[in-house]
Design a protein around this motif. Structure first.
Motif, PDB file in Angstrom:
ATOM      1  N   ASP A  18       0.824  -1.213   0.000  1.00  0.00           N
ATOM      2  CA  ASP A  18       0.000   0.000   0.000  1.00  0.00           C
ATOM      3  C   ASP A  18       0.856   1.261   0.000  1.00  0.00           C
ATOM      4  N   THR A  19       2.153   1.118  -0.307  1.00  0.00           N
ATOM      5  CA  THR A  19       3.061   2.261  -0.259  1.00  0.00           C
ATOM      6  C   THR A  19       2.648   3.344  -1.243  1.00  0.00           C
ATOM      7  N   LYS A  20       2.903   4.585  -0.869  1.00  0.00           N
ATOM      8  CA  LYS A  20       2.651   5.718  -1.758  1.00  0.00           C
ATOM      9  C   LYS A  20       3.953   6.254  -2.360  1.00  0.00           C
ATOM     10  N   ASN A  21       5.066   5.561  -2.088  1.00  0.00           N
ATOM     11  CA  ASN A  21       6.380   5.979  -2.593  1.00  0.00           C
ATOM     12  C   ASN A  21       6.464   5.697  -4.090  1.00  0.00           C
ATOM     13  N   PRO A  22       6.567   6.742  -4.941  1.00  0.00           N
ATOM     14  CA  PRO A  22       6.585   6.522  -6.399  1.00  0.00           C
ATOM     15  C   PRO A  22       7.739   5.637  -6.862  1.00  0.00           C
ATOM     16  N   SER A  23       8.869   5.732  -6.182  1.00  0.00           N
ATOM     17  CA  SER A  23      10.038   4.965  -6.618  1.00  0.00           C
ATOM     18  C   SER A  23       9.884   3.466  -6.362  1.00  0.00           C
ATOM     19  N   MET A  24       8.890   3.074  -5.578  1.00  0.00           N
ATOM     20  CA  MET A  24       8.681   1.661  -5.270  1.00  0.00           C
ATOM     21  C   MET A  24       7.528   1.046  -6.060  1.00  0.00           C
ATOM     22  N   GLN A  25       6.804   1.861  -6.815  1.00  0.00           N
ATOM     23  CA  GLN A  25       5.582   1.378  -7.451  1.00  0.00           C
ATOM     24  C   GLN A  25       5.828   0.226  -8.418  1.00  0.00           C
ATOM     25  N   ALA A  26       6.810   0.353  -9.296  1.00  0.00           N
ATOM     26  CA  ALA A  26       7.058  -0.698 -10.281  1.00  0.00           C
ATOM     27  C   ALA A  26       7.429  -2.008  -9.602  1.00  0.00           C
ATOM     28  N   MET A  27       8.276  -1.940  -8.575  1.00  0.00           N
ATOM     29  CA  MET A  27       8.676  -3.145  -7.859  1.00  0.00           C
ATOM     30  C   MET A  27       7.483  -3.786  -7.158  1.00  0.00           C
ATOM     31  N   VAL A  28       6.661  -2.955  -6.505  1.00  0.00           N
ATOM     32  CA  VAL A  28       5.507  -3.475  -5.786  1.00  0.00           C
ATOM     33  C   VAL A  28       4.490  -4.099  -6.746  1.00  0.00           C
ATOM     34  N   ASN A  29       4.337  -3.514  -7.933  1.00  0.00           N
ATOM     35  CA  ASN A  29       3.391  -4.053  -8.912  1.00  0.00           C
ATOM     36  C   ASN A  29       3.762  -5.467  -9.343  1.00  0.00           C
ATOM     37  N   GLY A  30       5.037  -5.802  -9.244  1.00  0.00           N
ATOM     38  CA  GLY A  30       5.480  -7.137  -9.630  1.00  0.00           C
ATOM     39  C   GLY A  30       5.493  -8.131  -8.493  1.00  0.00           C
ATOM     40  N   ALA A  31       5.054  -7.731  -7.312  1.00  0.00           N
ATOM     41  CA  ALA A  31       5.085  -8.609  -6.143  1.00  0.00           C
ATOM     42  C   ALA A  31       4.056  -9.722  -6.259  1.00  0.00           C
ATOM     43  N   PRO A  32       4.275 -10.838  -5.572  1.00  0.00           N
ATOM     44  CA  PRO A  32       3.283 -11.934  -5.570  1.00  0.00           C
ATOM     45  C   PRO A  32       1.923 -11.429  -5.119  1.00  0.00           C
ATOM     46  N   ARG A  33       0.869 -11.907  -5.752  1.00  0.00           N
ATOM     47  CA  ARG A  33      -0.490 -11.469  -5.443  1.00  0.00           C
ATOM     48  C   ARG A  33      -1.158 -12.437  -4.489  1.00  0.00           C
ATOM     49  N   LEU A  34      -1.812 -11.865  -3.501  1.00  0.00           N
ATOM     50  CA  LEU A  34      -2.530 -12.690  -2.537  1.00  0.00           C
ATOM     51  C   LEU A  34      -3.605 -13.524  -3.223  1.00  0.00           C
ATOM     52  N   MET A  35      -4.245 -12.954  -4.245  1.00  0.00           N
ATOM     53  CA  MET A  35      -5.314 -13.651  -4.954  1.00  0.00           C
ATOM     54  C   MET A  35      -4.830 -14.997  -5.495  1.00  0.00           C
ATOM     55  N   ASP A  36      -3.552 -15.074  -5.859  1.00  0.00           N
ATOM     56  CA  ASP A  36      -3.013 -16.316  -6.418  1.00  0.00           C
ATOM     57  C   ASP A  36      -2.805 -17.393  -5.353  1.00  0.00           C
TER      58      ASP A  36
END
Length: 431
Positions: free
Chosen positions: A209-227
């Protein structure tokens, strides 16, 4: 000179005329709850600190940094001003065995307290309205609560509020996802900010849930709970989606949507807007089936939501939906002291008939000039002035003068019989 005392920073007075907007919103919320069969529960502002430590989680921001906690000087008990009220509702349900005869639909309203940096729509004393359905396991009640919130937006005329939903699954599924997430974040440790490093092993879900722009791309690639969800969790989520689809309610699945309290499981949702800056969430909630056991009760399913009153009022103001409500129907102008008994008697009768009435008062040596009284009548917001002039009273009448816009065909001033108020009082009442 005695030092002037001010309110605590971030804890604000709500004075007229603004308080009238609060009353207007509160009444609409109460009406909505009655329509859906939800009943009011009022819990204490002060609760045992352990209630929030257990319920919210020791490593949540609220417990770690934001709670107003203190020790009772008389008995040494650890107490906290409530930072939220779901835990308090569940504590009350357990303490009073509320579910002995079946599920309960409840709502609450009142102040909460968190030590945060005050900003628009976010204060140290803030007000929440919440709806909680206790003892119901199926996604039908999840859907009911979401539909209820959508009905509220329509009732208030609010636009631009979007619904985001997600599923947090069950604890064992979250644990499997947690391990995969930590491994992924450790592999990208060089991209984590200080806050993320602190949360890495204590509460890694919050990093998503980070709002840090520099972390967005990395976070978007993280494992998804839905899976990592099992068949039962997926079935609950898909049945919720089907119910929302059947109601024509639009939503977006946000796999990064998490809640700041540890007690949530399965369905979580937020209503968000882009019109309040960084404070975009106006209503949020979800299912918390494990909370009853965490506070010492028997296992029971539960789901609910809470909205921020300040944020809803800000949004109403932003969209031009806040009109100045009529606080007073009539203002009595009393030219002479001799007219006071008659004026007070009539005003009391009008109030009994449902008219909101106030009277010019406070004159030590008299009642004040007609000019000053009419000026105060106009500034009061009243729709009409009742003039108890000597000539009118001599005829057994009172003059009613319109102070606002006169509709076509209406007179700006009329005379009414003093002894027939029950026949004309309705014409003075506001909408």
């Amino acid at each position: 000179m005695v030092e002037k005392l001010n309110a605590v920073k971030g804890m604000n007075d709500i004075a007229p005329p603004v308080s009238a907007h609060w009353e207007w919103l509160e009444e609409r919320l109460r009406v909505l709850m009655r329509r859906y069969g939800y009943r009011n529960l009022r819990t204490p502002i002060v609760e045992p600190t352990a209630l929030f430590v257990r319920g919210l989680g020791e490593v949540t921001d609220i417990v770690e940094k934001e709670m107003y906690s203190f020790e009772d000087r008389l008995n040494g008990e650890q107490l906290t001003l409530r930072p939220e009220n779901t835990a308090g509702v569940v504590r009350a349900a357990v303490e009073h065995s509320m579910l002995y005869d079946g599920g309960k639909r409840l709502y609450y309203m009142g102040p909460m307290f968190r030590h945060e940096r005050p900003q628009r729509g976010r204060y140290r004393q803030f007000h929440q309205f919440g709806a909680e359905a206790l003892g119901f396991a199926g996604p039908d009640v999840d859907a009911e609560l979401i539909v209820m919130a959508c009905d509220l937006w329509a009732e208030l005329g609010l636009e631009g509020i979007e619904l985001e939903i997600n599923s947090l699954g069950q604890p064992e599924e979250r644990q499997a996802h947690r391990k995969a997430l930590i491994a992924y974040l450790e592999a990208h440790a060089d991209q984590l900010d200080d806050d993320a490093r602190r949360r890495l092993h204590s509460n890694p879900l919050r990093i998503l849930d980070t709002k840090n722009p520099s972390m967005q791309a990395m976070v978007n690639g993280a494992p998804r709970l839905m899976d990592h969800l099992g068949m039962e969790s997926l079935d609950h989520f898909n049945r919720l989606r089907a119910l929302l689809d059947a109601q024509g309610i639009g939503y977006r699945i946000n796999p990064r949507l998490v809640r700041g309290m540890d007690y949530y499981n399965l369905s979580v949702f937020e209503f968000v807007t882009t019109q309040l800056g960084s404070q975009g969430t106006v209503c949020a909630g979800g299912r918390y089936d494990g909370l009853f056991e965490q506070v010492g009760g028997k296992a029971a399913p539960a789901v609910g939501w809470a909205l921020g009153m300040e944020r809803i009022l800000e949004l109403l103001k932003e969209q031009g939906r806040l009109t100045e409500p009529w606080v007073v129907d009539v203002y009595a102008v009393v030219p002479t002291l001799a007219a006071l008994p008659v004026a007070m008697k009539l005003l009391r009768q009008l109030r009994h008939l449902g008219v909101n009435a106030t009277m010019h008062a406070g004159g030590v040596d008299g009642v004040g000039s007609m000019k000053s009284q009419f000026k105060k009548a106009d500034s009061s917001g009243a729709r009409f002035a009742l003039v108890f002039g000597e000539q009118e009273l001599g005829l057994g009448m009172v003059a009613v003068k319109a102070l606002r816009v006169v509709q076509e065909g209406e007179q700006s001033q009329r005379l009414f019989p003093l002894d027939q108020a029950h026949e004309w009082a309705q014409s003075l009442r506001g909408a």
